[in-house]
Structure formats: structure tokens, C-alpha cells
Write an enzyme that holds these catalytic residues in place. Structure first.
Site, PDB file in Angstrom:
ATOM      1  N   HIS A 209      -4.816 -12.489   2.636  1.00 52.10           N
ATOM      2  CA  HIS A 209      -5.706 -11.999   3.678  1.00 52.10           C
ATOM      3  C   HIS A 209      -6.091 -13.135   4.634  1.00 52.10           C
ATOM      4  O   HIS A 209      -6.061 -12.963   5.859  1.00 52.10           O
ATOM      5  CB  HIS A 209      -6.955 -11.396   3.033  1.00 52.10           C
ATOM      6  CG  HIS A 209      -7.887 -10.772   4.019  1.00 52.10           C
ATOM      7  ND1 HIS A 209      -7.632  -9.537   4.569  1.00 52.10           N
ATOM      8  CD2 HIS A 209      -9.022 -11.212   4.568  1.00 52.10           C
ATOM      9  CE1 HIS A 209      -8.592  -9.244   5.423  1.00 52.10           C
ATOM     10  NE2 HIS A 209      -9.454 -10.254   5.446  1.00 52.10           N
TER      11      HIS A 209
ATOM     12  N   GLU B 160       0.016  -7.935   2.179  1.00 47.13           N
ATOM     13  CA  GLU B 160      -1.360  -7.673   1.774  1.00 47.13           C
ATOM     14  C   GLU B 160      -1.505  -6.241   1.273  1.00 47.13           C
ATOM     15  O   GLU B 160      -2.173  -5.973   0.274  1.00 47.13           O
ATOM     16  CB  GLU B 160      -2.280  -7.930   2.967  1.00 47.13           C
ATOM     17  CG  GLU B 160      -3.740  -8.069   2.610  1.00 47.13           C
ATOM     18  CD  GLU B 160      -4.611  -8.101   3.861  1.00 47.13           C
ATOM     19  OE1 GLU B 160      -4.092  -8.431   4.943  1.00 47.13           O
ATOM     20  OE2 GLU B 160      -5.797  -7.774   3.729  1.00 47.13           O
TER      21      GLU B 160
ATOM     22  N   ASN C 199      19.817 -30.798 -11.321  1.00 45.54           N
ATOM     23  CA  ASN C 199      20.868 -31.265 -12.209  1.00 45.54           C
ATOM     24  C   ASN C 199      20.603 -30.840 -13.642  1.00 45.54           C
ATOM     25  O   ASN C 199      21.512 -30.395 -14.336  1.00 45.54           O
ATOM     26  CB  ASN C 199      20.951 -32.788 -12.148  1.00 45.54           C
ATOM     27  CG  ASN C 199      22.111 -33.236 -11.296  1.00 45.54           C
ATOM     28  OD1 ASN C 199      23.246 -32.841 -11.563  1.00 45.54           O
ATOM     29  ND2 ASN C 199      21.829 -34.008 -10.273  1.00 45.54           N
TER      30      ASN C 199
END
Lengths: 660, 168
Positions: A47, A69, A394
């Protein structure tokens, strides 16, 4: 215009914070889908983001955050269930928000297209994902939902232990029960035995007066699980049905409880609540200003050293000097503290990254983070993010095996990556450890030969450690196929380069089928450090104390030779000794030291071994301000920077990490 | 009134775009470097030489707390018949790529204005100096001023490339 750019900067800073908060909280939400507190904070963050975007006039961003929202609102009102698919949608949305913000930053406008995502979201929401409210609840008369006031909530919080749950237990009695009040009383009594009854509806008195229908609802705090409670209560005669629902309560600290205890007030207090996301009240300061401050402290220090060099014979002078010394030290300390930020700032993006990675790679990976509150100089932290991303990728890609492979090896199907940071003396250690397949040193050696990095003869005499170190060689990639994730032949060499540019070191340890550990050690701060001043060929050099293990003077008679190399024996370990001037390619005649009576030697830690550096003279130890030689001289071998010494001259700082 | 004055002034400038240069000597040659890039001119102070640095870097100096590398123009421009006296020499501090770099020269003479029209492209070899190091040649009555291309002179990457070219 200026004002605008200032607001824009604020917008960037704050949106970055909100996006990070969204990402973090959604991860938590995935683990604890019923945590209302988290849902609320996610909602508030989205918001606030929307509000900011609207104020700044970024339409797409406003639209997008508005859509997200809405979704969160549905979750909050239990109209949507939280599942993996939905979390994925939310993450995709957050990524799009990040892209838009990035667009604004680089191109000045919202270039990316959001319509696809908005469509997808629409289709998803149109599907039937509304929460299947448990049969239980729908059956219940709304009147029987118990509302708790703040005092009662406080009571719950006070009674609750870590292991306790809060349930609403609804009991339906047989309609034709003859002894309703007795049965009702027995229900309450039983519940009291099982745990703590906070409230009942109807109240105890009304039950005793038989002034109720055939349902009794009560709030029970207990450590028992739902089924056990149902079993116990159903044992009571005339009980037809027991329905139980867990109520989420925040358990830990009082402070937090106060928050959860007053959802009614949340709308009026929402502003202060959003602020409370921040760990502590802070002032946002431009990092350049801090750099300037640090530089000035550095200059103060230099001038203080020069003043000390004057050696005026006066009590007042000595007095002032001591005061000045104290103030500069404290000032330096404070400025250093200001520049220190918790490493969590970069760690907190990794859970999200690992989640994405494990999906992409079809692996199950658990990322454990330790020591996120370890503090490091801001400038170091900024540089550190990329190397850590490389190492973690990795570890996930090459380190952790597929679940099937892991099971074959009798390992837990879920791979673990441990990311930890801690302080050790004046150094910060960061470790990335996985429990994956490990690295085969012989395979590394083979590839090194293949790629022309080393010859088979060289490999012959190499230890395992040296073979593993090939991973840091530029242009070295062990991945059999090039994947999206890693294996582009860059990566580990970049890691090494970045870490070394920060005056740090990186090591690798690996055991086949047990795992791999990368250790990065870094100085606490880059700007000021303790150093030993030495003379080499009439010039003064500084060696950072962090690299020195000890200094000593040696009689030439104690020098031995091992395969042509001069060595000394120090507490039963053989340490090669080399001339600093030779390493620096200075134009002097070498091996003159053998005629000296006493040879000054500095034992330095270079890589993971020790080397004795022969210098002309050991001078004093002092605090030095590290200055860069600039991009211009960045490649000067074995020189990491310069500093200004007492007489105003420049002394070079010796970089001993690769000196032998 | 005022605005008209401004206009006419501008017009005049347009016809003759001028640039200011700092004129200095290295050996017998006269060179020029744009005044906008020049920060200051200082006497030679204690130079700290840097091991393993490119040969044309004479060393570094402490300029009020800042470490500034100093370029040896004789080596850099291959001016064979010249040498530094040090006590008499000067260092011109120029700003380049957001950092400061010093150029070791024999003497700094004056600051002159040159019309842009009077700056010609350098002939392929100007008195033995590589063309890449020269931005142009300024005509000043009976003198010829070699205007230096700092970008080439001060960046090491270019050198390596040049060396490679020579080898090829």
C-alpha cells in the site's frame, strides 16, 4: 528540478526498502500462511509503495501495485488461499515492480510492459481459488464467533508459553439432551483441565442457568493438538460435534504482542506502524558525505603524526598532543562505527534467490543464514554482493546434487547451504558452506591441463589445495554444460579479484561427497589500519599488521637451504625467506643479506602459507591512512596503495598476499 | 539594453571560438595543454617511485593529502635529447577521468589564447612524437605549439595497444 531529483532519490531508496520487505515477508508467509501479522505488513508495504508511486506520478507502477494490493487484500480477508502458485505470482509481480523502478532510474520512464502480467493475474484470480472455508466455520452461527477484547488478548498472551496454541473450540450438544447445563458445565470443566479457558460463549453463569441454545464456544490456550482436544471433549456424554479452529497469536515478546493485540486500532495507527518496520530510528546520509568525513579524519591523523614528529620539548605541547591523540582516535572510531552496516543488508536477498534457483534447478535447498548482524564497512559491503551471488549460485548449481543423487549417497534429500559471517580479530570472515558433492581436485587438475593453465609436470608436484585453487583461475569453468545459473567461465576469478581489491582473501576447502566451503576474510575497514613501517632500498614501505605474523632478526648462520631456496626454521616449521626488494623488482644487487650480521625479517601470511620477507630495516608501528593509487596505477604488482607519513612524504603499502 | 549587449558579445565570440592553453617546455619543444583540464602548477617535491609501475610513471607525490601519480613526459613522448633537472622543474597537475595526474615538465612559460581555427591536425610524425599523443598543432605567429592529447598520454591501456601495434 533539484527538488524533484531529491524526491526521486527518496523514492528510489524507499521503494527498494519496501520491495525488499515484500520479498522477505512473502517468504515468511509461504512458511506460515496463517500469520495475519505478516499478511498485514505485506499489505501495508504494498500500500505504501502504491501511495509513493502515485505521488510521483508513475502510472504503471501505481496500477501494478494496486493490482497486487488487491490480491493481498483478498488473502487478508481469507478469500484467497496461500499456495505456492500464488506466491510465485506475487514474486513475479515484485520482480516487475523492481524492473519498473529500475527503468525509472536508468531511462527516466516506465519502459517495461506490465499488461501481460496484469492479464495473467486476472486469469488466475478469475479461477476458483477462493478459500474453501472449512465446513466447520460455515456451519457455525455467526453469533458464536467469539470476539476478544484487548484485556482478554493480553490474558492470552500472558498465559501463553512458546509451545502453546490458541483454539476456538465450538461444541454442539445433542438437541434433546436432558441435562444441558450439566453437559455444558462438563465441557467447560474438561476444557479447563486441558488448558486455560480465556472466554466462553455463553458465559459460565448462563450455562449453569441453562440459558443457552445447544452450542458452546470457548477460547482455549493449550499445548495440545487439535485432534487430542476433539477426542477429549467428544468423550463427554451428549456432545454431538466438536469443531476446532486455531487462532493465530504472536507468541514471542511482549512488544510484538501489543501490536497483534490491537488490530482494531491499526487503521488509526497505520503510519507509525509502517515506520516500525525499520529496525531503529535512523538518519539517511549520503555515503559520499561519510567518505568525505573519513577522508578528513584521515588528514587529521596525518597531521597529528606530523605534529608528533616535531618533538618540541614543552610540557604544554605534550599535553595538547595527548589530547589531540585521544580526540582523533575517538573521532576515527565513531566515523568507522557510522560507516559500519550489518551484512544482513546483502544477506537478506539470498533466501529469495535460493528459492528461485532451487526451482529452476529442480533441487531442494535449504539456506541457513548466520551472523547477519555482523557489521562491516559500508563500502566493503556494497562490493561484496556480487561475489557472494557467484559463490551461492555455484554452490546451488554445482555443489548441491539432485535429490535422487543425494538419496543414493544416503544424504538428506534437502541440500543445505550455510551462509555465515562473524568477526575474528580485526577481520570479518564470511563462509559459504554446502553439503553437496564437493570438488574433485584431480578433475580440476585435468581441466587445468586441458585449458593450458598448467602443465602435467606442474600438476605432479601439486597438493590438493593447489589443484582446488584452479577454480579461481580466469577462464576456468568446470561445468560440463553452460547453464543459466553459472558456468560461463567467469565467476570465481571475479570473486577472487573483487575480494582482493577489498584487501581480503578467499580460500576454498572441499571434500568429495561431503561438501565445499568458501571462506572470505576481509578487513574491518578499508580506510585506516595499523601497519609496520619498514625500509626497503632506502624507501619506506608500510605492511598492514593484519598480514604480519611476527618480526625477527636472524643470524645468517641460521639460514638453511632447501632445494636452492633460503629458509629459516622457526619453531619447527620451515619458512622460506625472500627479499622484498627482489619481489618488487628493485634495481639492487640481491642476496647481499648473507653478509650482514643480522637480517631483519617480517613473517607474513601470504595466501595460506607463511613467508619471511627480508627488509633492510624494521622501523616503527603506526596507524596509517590507506590511500588509493588511483585507477592509473592499479596494476602495480605487490603495491596495494599509499599512505602519507610523518614528514609529509608518501610511503607505499606493500601487498603481501601474492608475494610468494 | 543589457540583453542587447549580451547578444552582440555572443556573436563576436561565435566568429572566433577561443581556447586557453598552458604553454610549457620539455627539452627544446613547446607544448600546450588545455587550461580547463589544468588544476595547478607546483614545484617538484619529494617523489616516491613505484616498483612494478609503467616506466613512464615517475612516482607519486603528496598533494595536500592526496596521492597523485606523476608522468615522465620525456619517457612517454620519447624525447631523446631532453632531461630533467628536478630542482628547476615543475609539475603540472591536470584533472583526468575524475582523478588528478601530474606531468613532469622543464618549465611553464605562459598562458595563451588560441583561435580554434588556428589549430591544425598533427602531421603523421611530429618531431618524433607519436601522432596519437597529439591533439593538434597550434599556430602562434612564428611558433608551433604541440597540443597534447591527455586521454592518450595518461591512459595505460592505450600504451599496451600501441605496443602491440608496433610489434605487429
Amino acid at each position: 528540478m533539484d527538488n524533484n531529483s531529491q524526491y526521486l532519490q527518496m523514492f528510489f531508496d524507499e521503494s527498494a526498502e519496501y520491495i525488499q520487505m515484500l520479498n522477505e515477508n512473502i517468504l515468511v508467509l509461504e512458511q506460515e500462511p496463517n500469520n495475519k501479522e505478516i499478511i498485514n505488513s505485506v499489505f501495508r508495504a504494498a500500500h505504501s509503495l502504491k501511495g509513493m508511486a502515485a505521488t510521483m506520478g508513475f502510472d504503471k507502477l501505481t496500477d501494478l501495485t494496486h493490482k497486487i494490493e488487491n490480491v493481498l487484500d483478498k488473502v487478508r480477508n481469507d478469500e484467497l488461499v496461500i499456495n505456492e502458485e500464488m506466491i510465485d505470482y506475487l514474486f513475479a509481480g515484485f520482480d516487475l515492480i523492481t524492473t519498473l523502478v529500475e527503468d525509472i532510474k536508468t531511462k527516466g520512464e516506465e519502459a517495461s510492459d506490465i499488461s501481460n502480467y496484469v492479464e495473467e493475474l486476472k486469469t488466475y484470480l478469475a479461477g476458483d481459488h477462493t478459500a474453501e472455508k472449512e465446513e466447520v466455520i460455515t456451519k457455525l452461527d455467526e453469533n458464536f464467533m467469539i470476539d476478544l477484547d484487548n484485556n482478554e488478548k493480553n490474558e492470552i498472551v500472558n498465559k501463553m508459553k512458546e509451545t502453546d496454541y490458541v483454539y476456538q473450540v465450538n461444541t454442539v450438544l445433542n438437541e434433546d439432551s436432558m441435562l444441558k447445563s450439566v453437559r455444558g458445565y462438563m465441557v467447560i470443566k474438561k476444557a479447563t483441565e486441558l488448558g486455560h479457558v480465556v472466554k466462553s460463549k455463553p458465559s459460565k453463569e448462563k450455562i449453569e442457568d441453562e440459558d443457552f441454545g445447544n452450542e458452546i464456544s470457548l477460547i482455549l490456550v493449550t499445548s495440545m493438538d487439535e485432534n487430542a482436544i476433539i477426542d477429549e471433549i467428544e468423550d463427554i456424554i451428549d456432545v454431538q460435534l466438536v469443531i476446532i479452529k486455531q487462532i493465530e497469536m504472536v507468541k514471542s515478546t511482549k512488544e510484538k504482542d501489543n501490536k497483534s493485540n490491537s488490530p482494531e486500532n491499526s487503521s488509526s495507527k497505520s503510519n507509525s506502524k509502517v515506520k516500525s518496520f525499520d529496525v531503529a530510528p535512523t538518519v539517511r546520509v549520503d555515503i559520499n558525505k561519510l567518505d568525505n568525513l573519513m577522508n578528513m579524519v584521515g588528514e587529521l591523523l596525518i597531521n597529528k603524526t606530523r605534529l608528533e614528529g616535531l618533538k618540541v620539548k614543552s610540557d604544554i605541547y605534550q599535553d595538547i598532543l595527548q589530547q589531540l591523540d585521544r580526540v582523533t582516535m575517538e573521532l576515527h572510531h565513531v566515523v568507522m562505527q557510522i560507516r559500519m552496516v550489518p551484512i544482513g543488508g546483502i544477506f537478506n536477498r539470498f533466501p529469495r534467490m535460493l528459492r528461485d534457483l532451487s526451482k529452476e534447478l529442480n533441487k531442494q535447498i535449504d539456506l541457513i543464514i548466520e551472523g547477519a548482524d555482523t557489521e562491516l564497512d559500508r563500502s566493503i559491503i556494497d562490493e561484496l554482493a556480487d561475489p557472494l551471488v557467484h559463490i551461492l549460485r555455484n554452490a546451488a548449481d554445482h555443489g548441491i546434487e539432485s535429490p535422487e543423487a543425494r538419496q543414493k549417497k544416503d544424504k538428506d534429500a534437502i541440500g543445505k547451504i550455510l551462509l555465515s559471517a562473524y568477526q575474528k580479530g580485526s577481520e570479518i570472515i564470511i563462509e559459504v558452506e554446502d553439503d553437496g558433492g564437493g570438488i574433485d581436485p584431480d578433475l580440476m587438475a585435468e581441466i587445468a591441463i586441458e585449458k593450458g593453465i598448467a602443465t602435467p609436470e606442474e600438476i605432479q608436484s601439486m597438493e590438493k589445495k593447489e589443484k582446488l585453487n584452479f577454480i579461481f583461475h580466469p577462464g576456468f569453468s568446470t561445468s560440463k554444460e553452460v547453464t543459466d545459473v553459472s558456468g560461463r567461465g567467469v565467476g570465481m576469478d571475479v570473486v577472487k579479484r573483487v575480494v582482493e581489491s577489498l584487501d581480503g582473501q578467499v580460500f576454498i576447502e572441499s571434500e568429495m561427497d561431503v561438501g565445499t566451503r568458501f571462506t572470505i576474510s576481509l578487513p574491518l575497514t578499508l580506510a585506516i589500519t595499523q601497519a609496520l613501517m619498514v625500509k626497503i632500498d632506502e624507501e619506506v614501505f608500510a605492511i598492514p599488521l593484519s598480514a604480519i605474523s611476527e618480526t625477527l632478526t636472524v643470524n645468517p648462520q641460521n639460514i638453511r637451504q632447501v632445494s636452492g631456496q633460503d629458509v629459516i626454521v622457526l619453531r619447527e616449521s620451515t619458512i622460506p625467506i625472500i627479499e622484498a626488494s627482489k619481489q618488487l623488482n628493485l634495481d639492487v644487487s640481491y642476496r647481499d643479506y648473507i653478509n650482514d650480521l643480522e637480517i631483519p625479517i617480517v613473517i607474513v601470511n601470504t595466501g595460506d602459507k607463511q613467508v619471511g620477507l627480508i627488509v633492510d630495516e624494521l622501523m616503527n608501528q603506526q596507524e596509517i591512512v590507506i590511500k588509493s593509487l588511483g585507477n592509473y596505477l592499479i596494476d602495480a604488482e605487490h603495491i596495494s596503495g599509499a599512505t602519507i607519513i610523518g614528514d609529509g612524504n608518501v610511503a607505499l603499502i606493500l601487498d603481501v598476499r601474492n608475494i610468494a | 539594453m543589457l540583453s542587447r549587449f549580451h547578444k552582440s558579445n555572443k556573436k563576436e565570440n561565435k566568429n572566433k571560438v577561443q581556447e586557453q592553453f598552458v604553454v610549457f617546455n620539455v627539452g627544446q619543444e613547446e607544448f600546450g595543454v588545455g587550461i580547463k583540464q589544468t588544476r595547478e602548477i607546483i614545484n617538484v617535491s619529494e617523489l616516491t617511485s613505484i616498483p612494478n609501475a609503467p616506466d613512464f610513471v615517475r612516482g607519486v607525490i603528496n598533494l595536500r593529502g592526496e596521492i597523485v601519480p606523476v608522468v615522465d613526459l620525456i619517457t612517454r613522448l620519447s624525447l631523446s635529447n631532453s632531461s630533467y633537472e628536478m630542482e628547476e622543474d615543475k609539475i603540472i597537475i591536470v584533472e583526468f577521468d575524475e582523478s588528478l595526474i601530474g606531468m613532469l615538465v622543464n618549465d611553464v612559460k605562459e598562458i595563451i589564447r588560441l583561435n580554434v581555427d588556428d589549430i591544425n591536425e598533427a602531421p603523421k610524425i611530429t618531431r618524433g612524437i607519436n601522432k596519437d599523443f597529439i591533439r593538434g598543432v597550434g599556430k602562434l605567429k612564428d611558433r608551433l605549439l604541440i597540443l597534447l592529447n591527455l586521454k592518450q598520454i595518461l591512459s595505460e591501456k592505450e600504451v599496451q595497444q600501441l605496443d602491440e601495434l608496433v610489434l605487429e
